[in-house]
Design a protein around this motif. Structure first.
Motif, PDB file in Angstrom:
ATOM      1  N   GLN A 163       0.822  -1.205   0.000  1.00 57.68           N
ATOM      2  CA  GLN A 163       0.000   0.000   0.000  1.00 57.68           C
ATOM      3  C   GLN A 163       0.858   1.257   0.000  1.00 57.68           C
ATOM      4  O   GLN A 163       0.489   2.273  -0.613  1.00 57.68           O
ATOM      5  N   GLY A 175      -4.663 -10.563  -3.365  1.00 57.36           N
ATOM      6  CA  GLY A 175      -5.124 -11.152  -2.123  1.00 57.36           C
ATOM      7  C   GLY A 175      -4.149 -12.165  -1.564  1.00 57.36           C
ATOM      8  O   GLY A 175      -3.098 -12.438  -2.148  1.00 57.36           O
ATOM      9  N   PRO A 186      -6.514  -9.134   7.220  1.00 56.97           N
ATOM     10  CA  PRO A 186      -7.967  -8.888   7.268  1.00 56.97           C
ATOM     11  C   PRO A 186      -8.717  -9.730   6.245  1.00 56.97           C
ATOM     12  O   PRO A 186      -8.185 -10.091   5.188  1.00 56.97           O
ATOM     13  N   ASP A 187      -9.976 -10.024   6.560  1.00 55.15           N
ATOM     14  CA  ASP A 187     -10.787 -10.895   5.709  1.00 55.15           C
ATOM     15  C   ASP A 187     -10.939 -10.347   4.291  1.00 55.15           C
ATOM     16  O   ASP A 187     -10.998 -11.114   3.327  1.00 55.15           O
ATOM     17  N   GLU A 188     -10.994  -9.002   4.143  1.00 57.68           N
ATOM     18  CA  GLU A 188     -11.206  -8.440   2.809  1.00 57.68           C
ATOM     19  C   GLU A 188     -10.023  -8.678   1.875  1.00 57.68           C
ATOM     20  O   GLU A 188     -10.153  -8.534   0.662  1.00 57.68           O
ATOM     21  N   HIS A 189      -8.879  -9.047   2.449  1.00 58.38           N
ATOM     22  CA  HIS A 189      -7.704  -9.323   1.620  1.00 58.38           C
ATOM     23  C   HIS A 189      -7.432 -10.827   1.461  1.00 58.38           C
ATOM     24  O   HIS A 189      -6.420 -11.209   0.890  1.00 58.38           O
ATOM     25  N   ARG A 190      -8.325 -11.653   1.974  1.00 63.25           N
ATOM     26  CA  ARG A 190      -8.121 -13.104   1.904  1.00 63.25           C
ATOM     27  C   ARG A 190      -8.805 -13.696   0.683  1.00 63.25           C
ATOM     28  O   ARG A 190      -9.847 -13.215   0.234  1.00 63.25           O
TER      29      ARG A 190
END
Length: 468
Positions: A163, A175, A186-190
């Motif tokens: 980032q 991801g 975090p879940d949003e990156h899995r």
């Protein structure tokens, strides 16, 4: 592949292409103006010396851009900052270089008016090229799509670096695939574990898989899909170890991912007598040249220190050098005489009240470091290398930071890779951050890399970066 490795140093192809394109534009503008103005004046066609002058013009202005960090820095800057950095690189740094050139080669001087138009047109066109380049390198058609295998702290650290820095390199991390339950990503990156890794990569146009596992032992729940990764690699998808990915993209070694076996079996960290001999010759030649060129500044600095705070003008400290040998380093005194009156070593802090007015100026401009030319001539230091640290701090740091002593297998230097890439270090955490760059230098150092560091140190001196 969007990078090449030349003399052990990674070069990103998009920025290498940009540099070559800008060089060609600079050469073309100077050549065009020479021909055009000669035709307007009714003169003969330009001679070969004019082509040499165009070549030198392009070389010096390109060197000014490199010195001001104008390539990788521009990807994180606004249009106004790109404009400012380009003008400083061309008009100030390049202007100094061209003035010195025309003093030695007056026949290459096209005249002040012609030079003004050449620099102005070059600046405007190069800025336009850079803005177009940033759009292209960030487009979905050209970015490298990467998936990370791992969801632990290593993978989370890689996402954070992505980032902050990697988007500028044309990378998209789509991801992370967890190798075990839990993790900190975090879940949003899995990404759910794919049934078929190769088909997953084809469908999502993945060009590289980065293995950044926190723990590989099956007894602790970690696993590595070796057959699937082998198939991906054999069918053209790059599979890269996390530490190698860090090294290649960010030019540093992620300390938390390093194991002794990586150092032992790595391509780098090789001692070379021929390279050491060549480096010593370069050190002697440059240090003697610096001594001659900077002698007026050395004299003026000595007078300024004496007039403000009296004697002693020079300040010496014990530092740890190559193979742990201690030596005395010399500086112009930039602090009060009683800066460490209790005899206790202290890190320098921001806005340190021990620094004098003259001291603040010579620290910002690095003039306080000039007496270390003597250390270079004596062979205790090199022009380029990790900055030597005080024994009191070394004893503490080697206990708290793994592999800290690896930096002592390279001769310390006046300027270094960590000084370019990391702010001023005044804590154990800062020492860890700097060691990641020092490890990269220790592993990959060469005369080419030393030359690049010398050029880019111009930005550090001009902008006063990393000073306390």
């Amino acid at each position: 592949m969007s990078y090449i490795r030349f003399r052990k140093h990674y070069l990103h192809l998009p920025y290498l292409v940009l540099g070559i394109l800008e060089f060609a534009v600079l050469f073309g503008i100077f050549s065009f103006l020479t021909v055009f103005l000669a035709m307007l004046g009714g003169h003969a066609a330009p001679a070969k010396t004019d082509l040499v002058a165009a070549l030198l013009f392009a070389l010096i202005l390109s060197g000014g851009t490199l010195a001001m960090g104008g390539y990788l820095a521009m990807a994180k800057e606004s249009v106004s900052l790109i404009f400012f950095r380009t003008l400083v690189a061309y008009c100030f740094v390049g202007g100094i270089g061209l003035t010195l050139l025309y003093g030695v080669m007056p026949q290459a001087d096209p005249g002040s008016a012609n030079l003004f138009w050449a620099v102005l047109l070059a600046s405007l066109l190069v800025i336009l090229i850079r803005l177009v380049f940033l759009r292209l390198v960030d487009s979905e058609q050209l970015v490298r799509r990467v998936v990370v295998f791992g969801a632990g702290p290593f993978a989370a650290s890689l996402l954070d670096e992505y980032q902050r820095n990697m988007r500028a390199l044309g990378i998209r991390i789509i991801g992370c695939i967890a190798e075990a339950p839990g993790g900190v990503v975090p879940d949003e990156h899995r990404i759910p574990t794919p049934y078929d890794f190769y088909q997953f990569c084809r469908e999502h146009k993945v060009s590289e898989i980065v293995v950044a596992q926190q723990e590989r032992r099956r007894s602790e729940g970690g696993w590595l899909p070796v057959p699937e990764l082998m198939e991906c690699k054999l069918r053209g998808i790059a599979v890269t170890n996390g530490v190698d990915f860090y090294e290649r993209e960010l030019r540093k070694v992620k300390l938390d991912m390093v194991h002794p076996s990586w150092i032992v079996f790595s391509e780098g960290f090789k001692a070379s007598r021929s390279r050491d001999f060549a480096k010593r010759l370069v050190d002697l030649a440059l240090s003697l040249a610096l001594l001659v060129v900077m002698s007026p500044f050395i004299l003026l600095t000595a007078v300024a220190v004496f007039l403000e705070t009296g004697r002693p003008i020079l300040y010496s400290q014990t530092r740890v050098g190559m193979l742990g040998r201690e030596f005395r380093i010399y500086k112009f005194r930039s602090m009060r005489q009683d800066a460490e009156k209790d005899g206790k070593a202290r890190w320098a802090s921001a806005n340190d009240n021990r620094v004098t007015r003259v001291g603040a100026f010579i620290r910002n401009t690095r003039l306080d470091e000039l007496p270390q030319i003597y250390n270079v001539i004596r062979g205790e230091m090199s022009i380029v290398g990790p900055r030597p640290e005080r024994p009191e701090f070394v004893s503490e740091l080697r206990e708290k930071i793994p592999f800290y002593d690896t930096r002592h297998y390279v001769k310390p230097g006046l300027m270094g890779w960590a000084q370019l890439k990391y702010p001023y270090g005044a804590s154990v955490d800062d020492a860890r951050g700097k060691l990641e760059y020092d490890l990269y230098y220790s592993k990959n150092h060469s005369l080419l890399m030393d030359f690049l560091i010398m050029i880019q140190t111009v930005e550090v001196v001009l902008l006063g970066k990393g000073v306390r």
